[in-house]
Design an enzyme around this catalytic site. Structure first.
Site, PDB file in Angstrom:
ATOM      1  N   SER A 223      40.238  42.633  38.418  1.00 40.51           N
ATOM      2  CA  SER A 223      39.228  42.020  37.553  1.00 40.51           C
ATOM      3  C   SER A 223      38.542  43.026  36.303  1.00 40.51           C
ATOM      4  CB  SER A 223      37.873  41.919  38.407  1.00 40.51           C
ATOM      5  OG  SER A 223      37.062  40.947  37.638  1.00 40.51           O
ATOM      6  N   GLU A 356      39.763  31.556  42.018  1.00 42.57           N
ATOM      7  CA  GLU A 356      38.998  32.707  41.635  1.00 42.57           C
ATOM      8  C   GLU A 356      37.354  32.644  41.483  1.00 42.57           C
ATOM      9  OE1 GLU A 356      40.089  35.579  40.883  1.00 42.57           O
ATOM     10  OE2 GLU A 356      42.290  35.541  40.426  1.00 42.57           O
ATOM     11  N   HIS A 413      37.988  35.035  44.250  1.00 38.19           N
ATOM     12  CA  HIS A 413      37.920  36.559  43.479  1.00 38.19           C
ATOM     13  C   HIS A 413      37.776  37.523  44.346  1.00 38.19           C
ATOM     14  CE1 HIS A 413      37.872  38.164  39.584  1.00 38.19           C
ATOM     15  NE2 HIS A 413      36.890  39.049  39.922  1.00 38.19           N
TER      16      HIS A 413
END
Length: 477
Positions: A223, A356, A413
């Site tokens: 990320s 995600e 995510h």
């Protein structure tokens, strides 16, 4: 590196002097762990099965007092043997937006001593200059440039280091207003990025002492950490130290902050703090913002949360403060830079999860659209650029879904993180993980081995193929 058993009383024969906070000795304890020498002083770590671990190593001076909102300063070093058995504190921060998905963390932050890193190295470190040193993975945590810590047990590198026979390093960096408040006249210019560059320089200068190869450093992250890793590889000031890049779930659809917009955000933040930006710099010989260095850190964080709440209805999913284009560490937009060949011959591995945005509350067609725009499309674009340049990347998609999946997260995510590090037990009752069985542990071993092999050789091995079309995406489910 000694094993801590050659001296009297089970010590290494280089026992520490008494000190406080581990900065001038070992808090008065007689340690029995491995001892090694860095450029800044001696460290004593711990033995954890086949791996030696050294935690909480300062790579820069504490960013407090006159060093708050300043570029990272060199670590001054210490006398005696410093205990490196516990991670340092996280950088000051508020709660993560993903706590409901990953599980909550007890606050463990402290501004003093937060710029630290952690090293895991297989115990049989090279004993002579003729022995081959090990490849190195320097990995940065995510958290939207607002939260996270490389010292959390989520990212314990012991299993990955042993699995791939590599040296694993995780690092903290300043986040939120302490890391990304944009006041360049005050010296506050992408400070989190500058911290990451300082950590990379520390690794390049010291990792040989841990058996690592400074000429074979992979920078990686997930990320915000993926975004940061690619930025380090592209920045001429740091790219020379980078051999390979691992970018997991990079938010490539997040454009860098425009300097003018970042300045407006900074002015709004100052107003919330009660500092009039119009008066800044009006006093002769003063910046006009010096009181920022004296305010309680809790006030800085609470005000940042107010700023984020004020902007929550704008439709902008980005945090209020994050890397600014043209600032330190981010001289140019990254995707166009890769398209122009700025990555050179560096190897690249990219990955995303299937769903995600469910972790941020976006499901169904809307979630799919935003997932594609912010994550999938950029990863594909980067891979296509590398294929066109004759240096194809490797690409994966993480599909594994939790059982049960009461929140309908799918492969959300951060879902791949327990599998990369093999730290399943560090996520008790995390909805994104669910029940872990033998098949999941086997999946984690395959995933970890692949990324470790890429760190070592530039290729993940197995049945992976370099990306040229969508059929070349490696699936993990």
């Amino acid at each position: 590196m000694t094993d801590g058993t050659s001296g009297p009383n089970g010590t290494s024969g280089t026992d520490a002097t008494n000190g406080s906070n581990g900065t001038n000795g070992t808090n008065g304890t007689n340690g029995t762990g491995p001892v090694l020498a860095t450029a800044h002083g001696l460290l004593r770590g711990t033995l954890e099965g086949p791996v030696a671990a050294f935690r909480g190593i300062p790579y820069a001076a504490s960013p407090v007092g006159a060093l708050r909102f300043a570029a990272p300063s060199p670590q001054p070093g210490w006398q005696g043997i410093r205990d490196a058995v516990r991670p340092g504190p996280a950088a000051p921060q508020g709660p993560s937006r993903l706590e409901a998905v990953m599980g909550p963390r007890e606050p463990d932050w402290d501004e003093d001593g937060c710029l630290t890193l952690n090293v895991w190295t297989p115990r049989q470190t090279p004993a002579a200059a003729t022995d081959a040193p090990r490849p190195v993975l320097l990995w940065f945590h995510g958290g939207g440039f607002s939260s996270g810590s490389g010292g959390w047990d989520w990212y314990d590198g012991a299993r990955l280091a042993a699995l791939g026979d590599i040296v694993v390093v995780t690092a903290n960096y300043r986040v939120g207003p302490l890391g990304y408040l944009y006041l360049p006249e005050f010296g506050a210019d992408n400070l989190g990025c500058r911290d990451q560059g300082a950590a990379l320089r520390w690794v390049a200068e010291n990792i040989a002492a841990f058996g690592g190869d400074p000429a074979a450093i992979t920078v990686g992250g997930q990320s915000a950490g993926a975004y940061s890793a690619l930025a380090l590889a592209l920045d001429p000031a740091t790219g020379g130290a980078v051999r390979r890049v691992i970018a997991q779930s990079g938010p490539w659809g997040m454009r860098p902050q425009d300097p003018a917009e970042a300045a407006e955000t900074a002015a709004a933040y100052l107003r919330l703090l009660g500092i009039d930006p119009r008066q800044a710099g009006s006093a002769p010989g003063a910046s006009g913002w010096e009181e920022l260095r004296a305010l309680p850190v809790r006030q800085l964080l609470d005000t940042y949360r107010r700023l984020a709440a004020d902007r929550a209805g704008s439709g902008d999913p980005n945090p209020p403060m994050y890397p600014v284009l043209g600032g330190a560490g981010l001289p140019q937009p990254m995707l166009p830079a890769v398209a122009a060949g700025a990555l050179g011959g560096k190897d690249l591995l990219l990955g995303t999860t299937t769903d995600e945005m469910t972790g941020f509350g976006l499901h169904g067609p809307v979630g799919e659209t935003v997932t594609h725009r912010f994550f999938h499309a950029g990863a594909t674009e980067l891979a296509e650029h590398r294929a066109a340049q004759g240096t194809p990347a490797y690409v994966y998609r993480f599909d594994r879904r939790p059982t049960p999946d009461e929140l309908g997260l799918g492969a959300t995510h951060c879902a791949e993180l327990p599998f990369l590090f093999g730290t399943f037990d560090a996520y008790p009752a995390a909805p994104m993980l669910g029940t872990v069985g033998a098949a999941d542990r086997a999946l984690g071993e395959a995933f970890g081995r692949a990324l470790a092999a890429f760190t070592a050789t530039g290729a993940p091995g197995g049945d992976w193929t370099p990306y040229r079309t969508a059929a070349d995406v490696q699936r993990f489910a």
